[in-house]
Structures are given as structure tokens and as C-alpha cells.
Design a protein around this motif. Structure first.
Motif, PDB file in Angstrom:
ATOM      1  N   GLN A  55      -0.225  -8.396   7.098  1.00 36.62           N
ATOM      2  CA  GLN A  55       1.232  -8.567   7.010  1.00 36.62           C
ATOM      3  C   GLN A  55       1.541  -9.700   6.028  1.00 36.62           C
ATOM      4  O   GLN A  55       1.464 -10.884   6.380  1.00 36.62           O
ATOM      5  CB  GLN A  55       1.807  -8.894   8.386  1.00 36.62           C
ATOM      6  N   THR A  56       1.842  -9.322   4.805  1.00 37.72           N
ATOM      7  CA  THR A  56       2.209 -10.312   3.785  1.00 37.72           C
ATOM      8  C   THR A  56       3.551  -9.899   3.183  1.00 37.72           C
ATOM      9  O   THR A  56       4.120  -8.883   3.593  1.00 37.72           O
ATOM     10  CB  THR A  56       1.154 -10.356   2.662  1.00 37.72           C
ATOM     11  N   ARG A  57       3.999 -10.652   2.173  1.00 37.56           N
ATOM     12  CA  ARG A  57       5.286 -10.278   1.575  1.00 37.56           C
ATOM     13  C   ARG A  57       5.155  -8.998   0.739  1.00 37.56           C
ATOM     14  O   ARG A  57       6.146  -8.424   0.325  1.00 37.56           O
ATOM     15  CB  ARG A  57       5.845 -11.429   0.743  1.00 37.56           C
ATOM     16  N   HIS A  58       3.915  -8.559   0.490  1.00 33.63           N
ATOM     17  CA  HIS A  58       3.706  -7.312  -0.257  1.00 33.63           C
ATOM     18  C   HIS A  58       3.510  -6.100   0.655  1.00 33.63           C
ATOM     19  O   HIS A  58       3.304  -4.998   0.161  1.00 33.63           O
ATOM     20  CB  HIS A  58       2.487  -7.445  -1.173  1.00 33.63           C
ATOM     21  N   SER A  59       3.547  -6.320   1.974  1.00 34.73           N
ATOM     22  CA  SER A  59       3.233  -5.218   2.905  1.00 34.73           C
ATOM     23  C   SER A  59       4.200  -4.058   2.804  1.00 34.73           C
ATOM     24  O   SER A  59       3.860  -2.934   3.180  1.00 34.73           O
ATOM     25  CB  SER A  59       3.218  -5.733   4.344  1.00 34.73           C
ATOM     26  N   ILE A  60       5.386  -4.321   2.296  1.00 35.20           N
ATOM     27  CA  ILE A  60       6.385  -3.241   2.181  1.00 35.20           C
ATOM     28  C   ILE A  60       5.848  -2.078   1.337  1.00 35.20           C
ATOM     29  O   ILE A  60       6.173  -0.916   1.574  1.00 35.20           O
ATOM     30  CB  ILE A  60       7.721  -3.792   1.620  1.00 35.20           C
ATOM     31  N   TRP A  61       4.976  -2.391   0.377  1.00 34.82           N
ATOM     32  CA  TRP A  61       4.448  -1.332  -0.493  1.00 34.82           C
ATOM     33  C   TRP A  61       3.489  -0.411   0.243  1.00 34.82           C
ATOM     34  O   TRP A  61       3.207   0.690  -0.228  1.00 34.82           O
ATOM     35  CB  TRP A  61       3.748  -1.940  -1.721  1.00 34.82           C
TER      36      TRP A  61
ATOM     37  N   HIS B   7       4.505   3.657  -5.942  1.00 34.47           N
ATOM     38  CA  HIS B   7       3.209   3.370  -5.306  1.00 34.47           C
ATOM     39  C   HIS B   7       2.206   2.894  -6.357  1.00 34.47           C
ATOM     40  O   HIS B   7       1.525   1.885  -6.176  1.00 34.47           O
ATOM     41  CB  HIS B   7       2.739   4.666  -4.640  1.00 34.47           C
ATOM     42  N   MET B   8       2.154   3.628  -7.480  1.00 29.36           N
ATOM     43  CA  MET B   8       1.188   3.301  -8.536  1.00 29.36           C
ATOM     44  C   MET B   8       1.497   1.936  -9.159  1.00 29.36           C
ATOM     45  O   MET B   8       0.610   1.104  -9.338  1.00 29.36           O
ATOM     46  CB  MET B   8       1.209   4.387  -9.605  1.00 29.36           C
ATOM     47  N   ILE B   9       2.771   1.710  -9.446  1.00 28.52           N
ATOM     48  CA  ILE B   9       3.159   0.445 -10.081  1.00 28.52           C
ATOM     49  C   ILE B   9       2.887  -0.736  -9.143  1.00 28.52           C
ATOM     50  O   ILE B   9       2.408  -1.791  -9.574  1.00 28.52           O
ATOM     51  CB  ILE B   9       4.660   0.489 -10.477  1.00 28.52           C
ATOM     52  N   SER B  10       3.174  -0.539  -7.845  1.00 31.22           N
ATOM     53  CA  SER B  10       2.946  -1.643  -6.899  1.00 31.22           C
ATOM     54  C   SER B  10       1.461  -1.993  -6.833  1.00 31.22           C
ATOM     55  O   SER B  10       1.094  -3.170  -6.782  1.00 31.22           O
ATOM     56  CB  SER B  10       3.476  -1.269  -5.514  1.00 31.22           C
ATOM     57  N   ILE B  11       0.613  -0.964  -6.875  1.00 28.40           N
ATOM     58  CA  ILE B  11      -0.833  -1.215  -6.829  1.00 28.40           C
ATOM     59  C   ILE B  11      -1.296  -1.904  -8.116  1.00 28.40           C
ATOM     60  O   ILE B  11      -2.133  -2.802  -8.094  1.00 28.40           O
ATOM     61  CB  ILE B  11      -1.591   0.105  -6.577  1.00 28.40           C
ATOM     62  N   TRP B  12      -0.684  -1.493  -9.216  1.00 25.80           N
ATOM     63  CA  TRP B  12      -0.982  -2.114 -10.512  1.00 25.80           C
ATOM     64  C   TRP B  12      -0.638  -3.610 -10.467  1.00 25.80           C
ATOM     65  O   TRP B  12      -1.431  -4.464 -10.859  1.00 25.80           O
ATOM     66  CB  TRP B  12      -0.164  -1.379 -11.587  1.00 25.80           C
ATOM     67  N   LEU B  13       0.552  -3.927  -9.950  1.00 26.35           N
ATOM     68  CA  LEU B  13       1.023  -5.310 -10.001  1.00 26.35           C
ATOM     69  C   LEU B  13       0.334  -6.220  -8.977  1.00 26.35           C
ATOM     70  O   LEU B  13       0.119  -7.396  -9.253  1.00 26.35           O
ATOM     71  CB  LEU B  13       2.544  -5.364  -9.813  1.00 26.35           C
ATOM     72  N   ILE B  14       0.003  -5.666  -7.808  1.00 25.96           N
ATOM     73  CA  ILE B  14      -0.704  -6.535  -6.845  1.00 25.96           C
ATOM     74  C   ILE B  14      -2.224  -6.375  -6.969  1.00 25.96           C
ATOM     75  O   ILE B  14      -2.969  -6.966  -6.197  1.00 25.96           O
ATOM     76  CB  ILE B  14      -0.228  -6.328  -5.384  1.00 25.96           C
ATOM     77  N   LYS B  15      -2.635  -5.603  -7.957  1.00 27.58           N
ATOM     78  CA  LYS B  15      -4.062  -5.454  -8.317  1.00 27.58           C
ATOM     79  C   LYS B  15      -4.924  -4.971  -7.146  1.00 27.58           C
ATOM     80  O   LYS B  15      -6.032  -5.464  -6.923  1.00 27.58           O
ATOM     81  CB  LYS B  15      -4.607  -6.769  -8.860  1.00 27.58           C
ATOM     82  N   SER B  16      -4.410  -4.006  -6.421  1.00 27.06           N
ATOM     83  CA  SER B  16      -5.185  -3.473  -5.298  1.00 27.06           C
ATOM     84  C   SER B  16      -6.333  -2.582  -5.766  1.00 27.06           C
ATOM     85  O   SER B  16      -7.147  -2.158  -4.956  1.00 27.06           O
ATOM     86  CB  SER B  16      -4.278  -2.662  -4.377  1.00 27.06           C
ATOM     87  N   TYR B  17      -6.367  -2.299  -7.057  1.00 28.95           N
ATOM     88  CA  TYR B  17      -7.418  -1.408  -7.572  1.00 28.95           C
ATOM     89  C   TYR B  17      -8.750  -2.127  -7.782  1.00 28.95           C
ATOM     90  O   TYR B  17      -9.744  -1.530  -8.133  1.00 28.95           O
ATOM     91  CB  TYR B  17      -6.983  -0.774  -8.906  1.00 28.95           C
ATOM     92  N   ARG B  18      -8.759  -3.458  -7.573  1.00 32.42           N
ATOM     93  CA  ARG B  18      -9.986  -4.206  -7.874  1.00 32.42           C
ATOM     94  C   ARG B  18     -11.101  -3.843  -6.884  1.00 32.42           C
ATOM     95  O   ARG B  18     -10.838  -3.250  -5.831  1.00 32.42           O
ATOM     96  CB  ARG B  18      -9.687  -5.703  -7.897  1.00 32.42           C
TER      97      ARG B  18
END
Lengths: 131, 358
Positions: free
Chosen positions: B34-40, B107-118
Motif C-alpha cells: 500500500q503506497t501512493r502508487h497502489s492506485i495503478w 496500465h502500460m504508462i504507469s508501469i513505465w513510470l514506476i519502473k515495475s518492469y525491472r
């Protein structure tokens, strides 16, 4: 609890009010449009029949069939844009009631789910199931 | 047997055969940060929701749709005028496609910006980009099916774009069209792709994508991971699912309201010999690409402008596809540049889409 309930009642009233005001206006407008469309189509169809009768009278031999690739008949050419709308007043009211029912159900379910979220978070924080 | 025992009895019967309790235990233990990015996190399941709605409404439409040159337009007309509530089903199908593609982009942009693809989520990203491509292709093939003037002209333009690719371009165009031009063969081909080939691919990729998400869990934002901050978690079941249900309900309500008040109309049957209508525009999600192609001049040095434009767009797709491998040092300067390229992509897509509409 009271404050939350009153907020919910206000939201519900607002949603019902908006639906009550907006839905009939929009649906009626579209019904008028579709009625006009159908009148135009009927008029054109009548003109088409007249023209076809004249053609038959004038020509002794039947005209050559059009190329299949165009896939078009004169009837299709006369057809206009179809604007989707309820078929009659009964269907319009049915849809309108359905939409209200959907939003009411959504508000009630959200209210229940919010309680469930709070309850499940509380149980998790208490580590109830860990014990 | 008492009627009260039927519930637990059936549950036990299924559990013995399917191992449901193991799945439930896994979901109860799976932590959701639960962080401020959890909305994504809610965008993923919302995509699935709209996909499910499209499958259901698609099955309903297929019962009445006839994918032939003579009957395609007329059958859609019948769905809208004769089939009980057919126009709503078609509208829900069309609008849920729009919603799905919009949320796939978010969804794709949010993953790009929070770098969840690492690392270790590179394959999840690859399958995700492929799913985006399939979603867009779903939209493209579905657009032709009403077989009206606009859909025919848009398909002519759309299928002509690959022709600019050197060596294989003409072959790709011919493969898409089923010949040199857009005809009834193209319609049949697009219908087959839309209802048979793409669903198979999307289901396989979805299964891999969801499996990987379950296996690796939800990612932490980069900042929290680097700082090794203590992050509050909640269990996936039931805490997170309840929250997701609230989002689904709101989205379903919005979808039905828009589908009822703004249903898509149907133009007259397409004429293969007619000129393209003026002000031709593709669906909103292709507008920025359409505008990109338009601004290129006919010749750039010794090359055709179209060829350069298409190759640049392909290069852009390759950059997005291989992003996890390019961004191999996310905390360093290179990683920050790649994050800024994400913002640049958003600005570019919005400006070019608006420009195309003007």
C-alpha cells in the motif's frame, strides 16, 4: 455512521435526479431523430418504387446485373445512417428503469463493500487469523 | 443429507479435485503493498473486466452477425433495429473496447513510470506490450466489421501503412487484405482474425502474464525498494479484492450509462468504388500515429517520407518492447532519462491526437 448515511442518500438522490432529467430528454430526442430517419427512408423507398416502375415500362429488356464486387443494390444505396434508439416508449422506459436499478445496486453494493473493507482491514491488523 | 451440509460438502468435493484451498491460502498470503502508487494496481483487473464484457457481448453479437460483403452491414443494421436490445449490446461491446484500450495504455504508462518492469519482471512487461499490440489489432479488425463507408476507408488507409516497410511491406499489406485491395475477402479475413486468431493469442498471453504476476507478486515502487522502507501490506484476498470490486462496480456503471446514452451509429453500406469520405479519421487510439504519418513530407533526402515515418514508429515500438533491457540501471542517470521519455511519450501522444482532431 449518520453522516455517511446522509451522504449516501444525497448521492443517491442526485443520481436519480440526473437520470430522471437527462434520460427522457436524450431518449426523446433520439426517438424524434429516428422517426425522421424512418420517414425519409419511407419517402425514398416510395420514390424508388416509382422510378423502378417507370424503368420497367420504358425498357423491354432487363438491365444487366451489376458487378458482384460492389455488393450494392439500389435499396442499400437509399439506406441512411442508422441512429440507435429504443424502438418504442415501453422499451425506453424499460432501459431507463434498468439504468436506475443498476446505479442503485452499485451504490448499495459499494456501501456494503466499504464496510467489508473496513472489517477485513481490522481483522488483518488484529492478526486474528495468525493466532 | 441435510441441506445445510450441501454447501460445505460441495466445497470439499471441489477442493479434493481442484485444490481450491491451496489457491485460497496462496491468495490470503499474497501481500499487496500500500503506497501512493497502489492506485495503478487496479488498472490490471479493470482490463480483465472489460475483456470479459467484450467476450460476453461478442458472443451475443456473433449470433446475428453475417461476415459477408452483402450481409455484413445489413446484419449489423438488424442487430440495431430488430434484435431486442441489440443496439445496447453493440454499444456496450464498442464502448468496453474503448475503455479497455484506454486502461491498457494507462496500465502500460504507469508501469513505465514506476519502473515495475525491472528485474525479475522483464517477461511480464514483454507479454504486456504484446497484449497491448493485440488489443489494438482487435480494435483495428473490429472497426471494419460494420462494413460502412467510414470503416472501409479507414481500413484502406490502415492496411496501406505497412506497404511503406522495405522488403516485406507489400506482402504484409496483401496478407492483411487478402489481395491487392480491400474487398469482401478482407472482411472475412478480419472477422476470422477478430473472433478466432486474436482470442487464442490473447488468452495464451493473458495466462502467462497473470501467472507471472502471481508468481512474482506486486512490485514495490523503485524509491521504496532502494530506500528499503517498511511498506504496509494488505492480503490479496479478501482486502484487495473488495477494493477492486468497488472499482469494477463504478466502471460497469459508467460503461452502461455511456453505452445507453452514446451508442455508435451505423452508416450506409460501404461502396468499394466510392471515393474516401472527407475528414477521414481512425479510432482515437490510432490518432497520434495517423498524425505522425501525415506530417512527414513526401521525400526526405533519397527516401520516401512514408517509409521513414513507418520505420521511426517501428523503432519506437521496439524501444518500448525492450524497455526493461535498455533500462538496466534504473537508479542511475540513464534510468531517469528513460522515465522522462515516458512523460515525453504521453505529451507526444496527447498533442498529436488533439492536433489530428483539429
Amino acid at each position: 455512521m449518520m453522516a455517511r448515511n446522509s451522504r449516501m442518500v444525497v448521492c443517491l438522490s442526485l443520481a436519480i435526479f440526473l437520470l430522471t432529467v437527462l434520460a427522457p430528454v436524450s431518449l426523446d430526442a433520439r426517438q424524434e431523430e429516428s422517426a425522421q430517419e424512418s420517414q425519409t427512408v419511407e419517402k425514398k423507398a416510395a420514390e424508388g418504387i416509382q422510378a423502378a416502375e417507370q424503368d420497367i415500362a420504358e425498357k423491354s429488356q432487363p438491365a444487366e446485373p451489376k458487378a458482384e464486387t460492389t455488393g450494392q443494390s439500389e435499396e442499400n444505396e437509399a439506406a441512411e445512417t442508422i441512429v440507435p434508439a429504443p424502438k418504442n416508449q415501453k422499451e425506453a422506459i424499460g432501459i431507463y428503469v434498468f439504468l436506475i436499478w443498476i446505479w442503485l445496486s452499485i451504490f448499495v453494493l459499494i456501501y456494503v463493500l466499504r464496510l467489508k473493507v473496513k472489517e477485513s482491514d481490522r481483522i488483518y491488523q488484529l492478526k486474528f487469523f495468525d493466532k | 443429507m441435510n441441506i445445510k451440509d450441501l454447501g460445505p460438502g460441495l466445497q470439499n468435493w471441489l477442493d479434493d479435485r481442484l485444490g481450491l484451498s491451496a489457491i485460497m491460502d496462496f491468495m490470503k498470503k499474497k501481500p499487496v503493498p500500500q503506497t501512493r502508487h497502489s492506485i495503478w494496481f487496479y488498472t490490471g483487473s479493470s482490463i480483465l473486466l472489460f475483456f470479459a464484457i467484450q467476450v460476453i457481448t461478442g458472443f451475443m453479437l456473433i449470433l446475428y452477425y453475417n461476415p459477408t460483403l452483402e450481409e455484413a452491414n445489413a446484419s449489423v443494421g438488424r442487430i440495431m433495429t430488430e434484435v431486442p436490445l441489440g443496439w445496447i449490446i453493440r454499444s456496450v461491446h464498442s464502448w468496453s473496447a474503448t475503455f479497455m484500450i484506454a486502461i491498457v495504455f494507462i496500465h502500460m504508462i504507469s508501469i513505465w513510470l514506476i519502473k515495475s518492469y525491472r528485474k525479475p519482471r522483464e517477461i511480464t512487461w514483454l507479454t504486456g506490450v504484446l497484449l497491448l499490440g493485440i488489443s489494438l489489432f482487435f480494435g483495428f479488425t473490429g472497426y471494419l466489421l460494420p462494413w460502412d463507408d467510414l470503416s472501409l476507408s479507414a481500413t484502406k488507409v490502415g492496411t496501406d501503412i505497412p506497404r511503406s516497410i522495405p522488403v516485406v511491406g507489400a506482402w504484409v499489406t496483401s496478407l492483411l487484405r487478402g489481395g491487392e485491395d480491400v474487398t469482401g475477402d478482407t472482411l472475412t479475413r478480419f472477422f476470422g482474425i477478430h473472433v478466432c486468431i486474436l482470442p487464442i493469442f490473447i488468452l495464451i498471453l493473458l495466462a502467462i502474464h497473470i501467472y507471472l504476476i502471481q508468481k512474482q507478486g506486486m512490485s514495490l515502487p523503485l524509491k521504496e525498494e532502494v530506500a528499503k522502507k517498511e511498506v504496509r501490506n494488505i492480503p490479496f484476498w479478501p482486502n484487495f479484492i473488495y477494493r477492486e470490486m468497488i472499482v469494477w462496480l463504478i466502471l460497469v456503471g459508467i460503461l452502461f450509462t455511456i453505452a445507453i446514452f452514446l451508442p455508435p451509429s451505423l452508416d450506409r453500406q460501404a461502396d468499394l468504388m466510392a471515393a474516401a469520405p472527407e475528414g477521414l479519421k481512425p479510432e482515437w487510439y490510432f490518432l497520434f500515429l495517423f498524425q505522425t504519418l501525415k506530417i512527414f513530407p513526401a521525400k526526405i533526402l533519397f527516401f520516401h517520407g512514408d517509409t521513414v515515418a513507418v520505420l521511426l514508429i517501428l523503432l519506437g515500438f521496439l524501444y518500448i518492447f525492450f524497455l526493461p533491457f535498455i533500462d538496466n540501471k534504473p537508479t542511475e542517470f540513464k534510468g531517469k532519462i528513460i522515465t522522462w521519455s515516458g512523460y515525453a511519450f504521453i505529451i507526444y501522444a496527447i498533442i498529436f491526437s488533439v492536433w489530428s482532431l483539429l
